[in-house]
Design a protein around this motif. Structure first.
Motif, short mmCIF file in Angstrom:
data_model
loop_
_atom_site.label_atom_id
_atom_site.label_comp_id
_atom_site.label_asym_id
_atom_site.label_seq_id
_atom_site.Cartn_x
_atom_site.Cartn_y
_atom_site.Cartn_z
N TRP A 69 0.80 -1.21 0.00
CA TRP A 69 0.00 0.00 0.00
C TRP A 69 0.84 1.27 0.00
O TRP A 69 0.49 2.26 -0.65
CB TRP A 69 -0.94 0.02 1.21
CG TRP A 69 -1.58 1.36 1.41
CD1 TRP A 69 -1.31 2.25 2.40
CD2 TRP A 69 -2.55 1.98 0.57
NE1 TRP A 69 -2.06 3.40 2.23
CE2 TRP A 69 -2.84 3.27 1.12
CE3 TRP A 69 -3.22 1.60 -0.60
CZ2 TRP A 69 -3.76 4.13 0.54
CZ3 TRP A 69 -4.13 2.47 -1.18
CH2 TRP A 69 -4.39 3.72 -0.60
N LEU A 73 0.52 4.61 -2.75
CA LEU A 73 0.32 6.03 -2.48
C LEU A 73 1.52 6.86 -2.92
O LEU A 73 1.37 7.92 -3.52
CB LEU A 73 0.05 6.25 -0.98
CG LEU A 73 -0.13 7.69 -0.51
CD1 LEU A 73 -1.23 8.40 -1.30
CD2 LEU A 73 -0.44 7.74 0.98
N CYS A 185 3.73 6.76 4.70
CA CYS A 185 2.54 6.51 3.87
C CYS A 185 2.10 5.04 3.99
O CYS A 185 1.81 4.38 2.98
CB CYS A 185 2.82 6.87 2.42
SG CYS A 185 4.38 6.22 1.76
N ARG A 187 -0.37 1.83 5.25
CA ARG A 187 -1.82 1.59 5.29
C ARG A 187 -2.38 1.93 6.67
O ARG A 187 -3.48 2.48 6.78
CB ARG A 187 -2.12 0.12 4.95
CG ARG A 187 -3.61 -0.18 4.93
CD ARG A 187 -3.88 -1.63 4.59
NE ARG A 187 -3.51 -1.97 3.24
CZ ARG A 187 -4.30 -1.78 2.18
NH1 ARG A 187 -5.49 -1.21 2.34
NH2 ARG A 187 -3.92 -2.14 0.99
N ASN A 189 -1.41 4.26 8.79
CA ASN A 189 -1.56 5.71 8.93
C ASN A 189 -2.70 6.25 8.09
O ASN A 189 -3.40 7.18 8.52
CB ASN A 189 -0.25 6.41 8.57
CG ASN A 189 0.76 6.37 9.68
OD1 ASN A 189 0.44 6.07 10.83
ND2 ASN A 189 2.02 6.65 9.36
N THR A 190 -2.89 5.70 6.89
CA THR A 190 -3.99 6.20 6.06
C THR A 190 -5.33 5.67 6.54
O THR A 190 -6.33 6.39 6.50
CB THR A 190 -3.76 5.83 4.58
OG1 THR A 190 -3.59 4.41 4.46
CG2 THR A 190 -2.52 6.53 4.04
N ASN A 191 -5.36 4.43 7.01
CA ASN A 191 -6.63 3.86 7.51
C ASN A 191 -7.12 4.58 8.76
O ASN A 191 -8.32 4.73 8.97
CB ASN A 191 -6.47 2.37 7.80
CG ASN A 191 -6.53 1.52 6.54
OD1 ASN A 191 -6.84 2.01 5.47
ND2 ASN A 191 -6.22 0.24 6.68
N LEU A 195 -2.72 10.16 8.24
CA LEU A 195 -2.21 10.73 7.00
C LEU A 195 -3.26 10.54 5.92
O LEU A 195 -3.67 9.43 5.63
CB LEU A 195 -0.91 10.04 6.58
CG LEU A 195 -0.29 10.52 5.26
CD1 LEU A 195 0.26 11.94 5.42
CD2 LEU A 195 0.82 9.57 4.80
N THR A 196 -3.70 11.64 5.33
CA THR A 196 -4.62 11.56 4.20
C THR A 196 -3.84 11.77 2.91
O THR A 196 -2.71 12.27 2.91
CB THR A 196 -5.71 12.63 4.30
OG1 THR A 196 -5.10 13.94 4.18
CG2 THR A 196 -6.43 12.55 5.64
N GLU A 197 -4.46 11.39 1.81
CA GLU A 197 -3.80 11.59 0.51
C GLU A 197 -3.53 13.07 0.27
O GLU A 197 -2.47 13.44 -0.25
CB GLU A 197 -4.67 11.02 -0.61
CG GLU A 197 -4.02 11.14 -1.98
CD GLU A 197 -4.84 10.50 -3.08
OE1 GLU A 197 -4.52 10.75 -4.27
OE2 GLU A 197 -5.79 9.76 -2.77
#
Length: 212
Positions: A69, A73, A185, A187, A189-191, A195-197
């Motif tokens: 993942w 990103l 970046c 998974r 942290n984004t989940n 951290l967002t895109e």
């Protein structure tokens, strides 16, 4: 890919990592299962430093941030900002190239549970020191996560207390480099929304254009 500053395929400096790597070679003989070399040219002005190869990502494919993942990103973000060219196919054979950018890791071998120990980070530092010294046009180092941040500062001979890690921060270092930080970046942290895109895209937007 460049092999400058990279450990040998059967590097045994970290016994725990070497043993884990051996286990993976037995379990998955078709995987890369070796210290993952940096990706990109030594003449790049931007060096991106991650934590360590992911078990089913770079440890499997042999290219940093490829096959998991984090790469899904990172590489589209690099393409969007003109720091890569081609098509990202999550495969080292996809033909993707980096533009004025190089990617490496603070620890070159996959660690169990994605958690290298302090002594392992320190042992692997020699390769990061060599890599930084071999980049004559280097101007910006982007650290993905606090561990990479600390590893880079140690490799350059600076104390973390003078440059605390914070997402989106940028520091002017005495040697003329800019040290920039982003949450990793991953998974996780984004989940979790850490951290967002959009946040990740903004990190790169803030770094460009790269200083000459």
């Amino acid at each position: 890919m460049s092999t400058y500053g990279d450990p040998q395929r059967d590097c045994s400096l970290c016994p725990r990592l070497a043993a884990f790597r051996g286990d993976q070679r037995r379990n998955h003989p078709d995987w890369f299962n070796a210290p993952v070399p940096a990706f990109g040219d030594l003449t790049a002005r931007l060096l991106i430093v991650g934590l360590a190869p992911g078990l089913r990502g770079a440890n499997r494919t042999g290219r940093p941030f490829t096959g998991d993942w984090a790469g899904d990103l990172l590489y589209p973000t690099l393409l969007a900002h003109g720091l890569a060219a081609g098509t990202f196919g999550a495969d080292p054979a996809d033909g993707l190239t980096l533009t004025d950018c190089r990617i490496t890791n603070a620890v070159r071998c996959v660690p169990p549970e994605n958690k290298p120990t302090g002594p392992e980070v320190t042992t692997c530092r020699r390769f990061l020191i060599e890599e930084l010294a071999a980049m004559p046009r280097l101007r910006v180092v982007l650290c993905l996560g606090g561990l990479a941040h600390g590893a880079v500062l140690a490799a350059l001979g600076h104390k973390k207390s003078a440059y605390p890690f914070k997402h989106g921060s940028r520091y002017a270092l005495p040697e003329g480099l800019t040290l920039a930080d982003s949450y990793h970046c991953s998974r996780y942290n984004t989940n979790t929304g850490r951290l967002t895109e959009a946040m990740f895209q903004q990190v790169f937007a803030d770094l460009l254009p790269l200083p000459g």
